[in-house]
Every structure is written in C-alpha cells, then in structure tokens.
Write an enzyme that holds these catalytic residues in place. Sequence first.
Site, short mmCIF file in Angstrom:
data_model
loop_
_atom_site.label_atom_id
_atom_site.label_comp_id
_atom_site.label_asym_id
_atom_site.label_seq_id
_atom_site.Cartn_x
_atom_site.Cartn_y
_atom_site.Cartn_z
N GLU A 59 0.82 -1.21 0.00
CA GLU A 59 0.00 0.00 0.00
C GLU A 59 0.86 1.27 0.00
OE1 GLU A 59 -3.03 0.61 -0.46
OE2 GLU A 59 -3.36 2.62 0.37
N ASP A 60 1.93 1.26 0.80
CA ASP A 60 2.64 2.52 1.07
C ASP A 60 4.05 2.63 0.48
OD1 ASP A 60 0.51 3.45 2.47
OD2 ASP A 60 1.31 2.94 4.44
#
Length: 721
Positions: A76-77
């Site tokens: 996600e990051d």
Amino acid sequence: MMRQYELVERVTKYDPDADEDLLNRAYIYAMKAHGTQKRASGEAYFNHPLEVAAILAEMKLDTATIVAALLHDTVEDTEATQQEIVDKFGPEIASLVDGLTKIAKLDMVTREATQAENLRKLLLAMSRDVRVLLVKLADRLHNMRTLHHVKPEKRQRIAQETMEIYAPLAGRMGMQLIRDEMEDIAFGVLNPDAQDIIVQRLVRLHTESGNVLREIEIALSKELAANGLKAEVSGREKRAYSIWRKMERKQLSLDQLSDIFAFRVLVERVDECYRALGVVHRTWKAVPGRFKDYISNPKQNDYRSLHTTVIGPHSMRVEMQIRTHIMHEIADRGVAAHALYKDIAEAKSGDATPAKESNAYRWLRHLMDVLQEGDSPKEFLEHTKLELFHDQVFCFTPKGQLIALPLGATPIDFAYAVHTSVGDSCVGSKVNGRHAPLVTHLRNGDEVEIIRSEAQVPPPAWEAIAVTGKAKAAIRRATGAAIRKQFAGLGREIVEKLLERQSHPFVEKELVKAVPRLGHKNVDDALAAVGRGQLSALDVLKALGLTVDEKEVRAMRRKVSARKAAGSSKFSLPVRGAEANMALKIHPVTGAVPGERIVGITMPGEGITIYPIFANALEQFDQEPERWVDLAWGIAEEGQRFPARIHISLINEVGALAQVTQVIGENGGNIDELQLVKREGVRDFFDLTVLIEVFDNRHLNDIMKALKSRPSVNSVARVTG
Ligand code: MN
C-alpha cells in the site's frame, strides 16, 4: 525500536518450530521497503509494522501472521508490489498481505452511501482468512496507541471509526482485551470531559475504600481454599468507558452506580466453577436476578463464564465472574485464542472441521457467504450488529423490499416511502410481526407491515410525527383535502336541512347547474364554502330559485356546528387519536403517563383502555388488529396527575420501607396503593409494588432514579403487567 533478534526470540519462545529465516527476511524486507518513511510522531515508519507484529506475537499467533503483520503496509505505502511478495514469501503470506492492502484502500469514514458498501468490502476481505482480521485489528490498535501524534481533526475521525467499527468488531470476535483498549483510547478522544470525571471519581473511590479490593480478594480466596478449591482471585475497578456506557444506558449518575468493583475467580475445571459459585452464594447474599450462566449458554462470541452479584463486605455490591483458565483465555482473546489451536494449513485447504473454528469467526464467514450468494442487505443488516449506520435506518417490506429512511423515522414515513396511497390509507403498523404504534422509531432491519383502511384520512397531527419531507408534504396535502371534505360535508348538511324545511329535495343535478352562479367551480367547492361560512346557504337556495328566512339559516348553522364540535372538550384524559364519543381509561395494572408511548385497545361496551406500549397485556390482542387504536398524549391540565405502577426490590432491613415512602414523598409523588409481594424462600430481600401518581414520564423517572440511589433499594422497575 525492537531489534530483529528480539522479535524472533519472542516468537520462538511460544513456537519453537517457527521459521526463523522467514521472520528475518520479512523484517529486513519491510525495513528496507519503508526506508526513511516517517510516522506522524517523527519516528521511523517501520516501527509501526514491527509493533503490530509484536501485538500479534503477544497473542502467540503463527509465523505467517507475524510475517504478514511486518509486511502489511508495504504494498500500500511503498514501492513493493504484490508480485514481489508472492515471489519472496509465497502465496499464503501474499494472500494475507493482499487482503490487508485491499482493506487499507477503503476509506471507511465517508459519510456517504458507500459506507455500507465499504463495510461490506472490509468484512469480506477479513473473512477470507481469520489472520487478515487479526492483523487488521492489531494494526488499528497500534494506530490508536499512537493516536496522540495525529492532528486533532483526523484524530477525531479515527477515534470515531474505531468506536463504530473496529471496537464492536473486536468485541464480536470475542477479543475483549483489544476491544477494551480501543474503547478507552477512543473515549478519551471523543469525550475527554466525561472520561476525566469518571477517572477522578474512581481515584477518590479508591482512596476512600482503601483496601476493600484486597480485603475481598483475601476473604474470597480463604473461603474457596477452605472448601478445597484452588482458585485465582483478582479484583479490579471497572473501566471508565464501561462505567460511562452503563450510566448512559441506565440513565444513572455516577453516584447511583453501585457496582464499580468486579472480581474474577479462575479455576481449573468446569465443575469447579459451579462449586466456587456455591461457596460465593453461601458466604454472601446474592442479588436476585443477577446470576447468569454463560457456561451452559455461551454468548455468540464464544464467551463462557458464570456471573453473579453479591452484597459483599461493607454492604458493597460486588460483581463476580467465575470461569476456567481456558474460558478466560477465550474471553480475553476470542478468535485469536481459537486460531492458536486451529490447524491453519488444514483450514486453508478447505477441509477444516467446523468444530475447530470459533463460533464468532464462523459468524463472520457465514455473513460473508450470505452476502456473496444472495447479496441481501436484509441478512447483512440483521447479522451485523455494528452500529455503523448512524443517520440511517434500513427497513423492509414484508416482501423484502429495502426502504432506507433517516434516523427517527416512523411507520408513517415508511408507509409514505412505499407509496403515497399507502401512507394516506395507513391506520396502523406491525413491526417485526407485532403491532406497534405509528410513533415507533424504526430500527435497522425492522420488517414493517402497514395496516391500511381505505376510509382513513391522515390526521393533521401526523405531520409532527413524520420526519421525512415526502411524508410531511403528503400529509399536508391529504389533510388539506380532508379538511375541505369535512367543510363540504358540513355545508351539505346545512343546505340539506334548509331544503328539507322548504320541502324541497336535495338534488345534486340542480346544484351542479347552480354553482357557476355562486362563483364556484363545482358542488363540493360551493358546499365547503358554506361550511366555512364564506358563502351563505341562503345564497345557495337563492341560486336554486328558492327563498328562505335568513334567521333560520343562522340558527341551523349554529346547531349543526355545535353538534360537530361536541366531544372534543368532554375528555378528562388529554389523549388524541380516539373517536370523540369513546370513553377512555388507563390500564389499572401498569398505569400510563404522558411522555410514554401508548396505544388504545377498544373494549366492547366499555370504550378504550390506554396501555403503555411495553404492557405485556397487549400480547393477548395481537390477533385482533381491529381493536388497536393509535393514541398520543395531548396537553395535560395544570397539575393533572397520572398513575404508574412500579416494582421495588428492597434489602430486608430496618427502615427500608420508610425510605421508599419518604423518597417518593420528597420527590412530589403521591402514593395511591402499596402492596407487598410475597416471595417464598427469599428472606434477604422483599418486593413491593407501588402505584404512584405523577405528572409525566420525566417526573416518574426522577422518582425512580432517587429510589435507586438509596442503599436499601436493590432494584426499581416499571411494572409491565
Ligand atoms: Mn498499518
């Protein structure tokens, strides 16, 4: 920051066979992926996945779960990709990480209709594998622990979301420890003043009561040991948030809350739980109605325990939970404890024996099965107890059609939402198969059936009850039409009577011809004008070619209007909704007071009896919808009183009864009747019912609260018949 070897040590301590190499690789991979990223606190981002992994290691979860925790924010990051995770860590872990990535993309906080859909996706992702759910809850827990670093506005949102979604979810999964911690942190953010007051009070209580906790612990341990039971006893004060919730639910002040202390007795075996209970009940007085056996009847989230409340030393009410160590583990950790015992590989291949899975998680999976198959929002809402839909309620027609309404909506709104004609002809409603007054506030998942009568005209008072614009507008329209009809009826009657005196029949056709001369479009319009007094009946007769004495017309008009108005003023009870000439009386067993929801039941030859909606006696009329009358309180006369019967359970001690009469008197209640209720075999308590006369519901509640605050009073409740 926790070092690599520390994490590995923690895991191998409870799982000597853990794949150390895998853990090491995940640690390094996540650390590199997050690189120089920082959290709001300024510390290295990698500390977050590491702490999440530590929370799960605390729960003794399997290596795949710990690894997934380390990797949960990478896709996600960071630059990391799902494919890379598959290549480096294999499909099992990659699938867990994928679930977590999907969840991260859901912005749960939007107050839009997508919220329901997002919740669905969230639950769907978590239901793929219980470990996704566990990592997500640990992730949220760590975010809560570090919430003070986040900007105030975002902090509020996260706290709110936690209170609405994640804490209830943790609770539903039986993970009490996580739920408690989440709630306490969120409570502090959302309602810091309330938390302060409760914490200060707990501190004061602690100093005042000194070593009472310890004293009871020792007394209890001794007594259990004397009876040959080896038990671990521990006492504690309840948590601020759980105290707050109870105050809100029971509408009590902090001083009125008597059971602040709770004790836990842990034993080895199930039969010892019951023996320990016996010892407790022999040693102290048990408070009636407080014993619960969640061992023979476990809660839906697998919680098992015996609960009781006793009057302990210093006459303090003490709550006790008695259970085995394993039950305790499950009470604290819920599905996580189950995951421990479950063979996960087996579960993955799809042939896990259902018995090995926790009830709580099975519930989630079942819910998701239902959603995937039928996609029925009804099932979804019936099953999810998450208090998510703050400003909306979703109800259903008997055929299953979903009707979304704003919070506070009533069956009247429901009826108009289905169709205007349904609203206009609505005379009553059944909610979940039971008769319910039209003022009922509908709740999520309610099935609503509208009882209709073509003769019905919506009463103008409905406009104040309805909350939707659609219903209000339709009621205004319908009542406007209805009022016009009433005036037309009145006008027709006046004209008919006058014609009768002239020995001239009322012939509609003649009138139709005459109305243009009167400046009206049709007969009803003209007659309504007569009813309103805007048009003289004499003019109508003139238009028909007849002549008549004007005085006679006025006299006729007075007579007819006086008869129409009769009835509305002869009631002594300020109740709306009954027919004018019906006699009204209040159900003598329960009583009924303004502010309470009421319904009427027609009693042949007697009139209408008014019941509060909670009266048990109403059940007997379930099959006779035609006898139900929707009633509402009007405005009472100054100083007018109403009866209410309450039930009081008292500790059998000198002066207890005097306290009751004194409290009622001091609070302005009149005692009309007082009866002792005999209870066989119980000598420590006695019960009485009191019929009191009060001004309204608020007055009654004040008296009941004042009674509850007296030490001799064990419980106070409304008699429900
Ligand atoms: Mn995270």
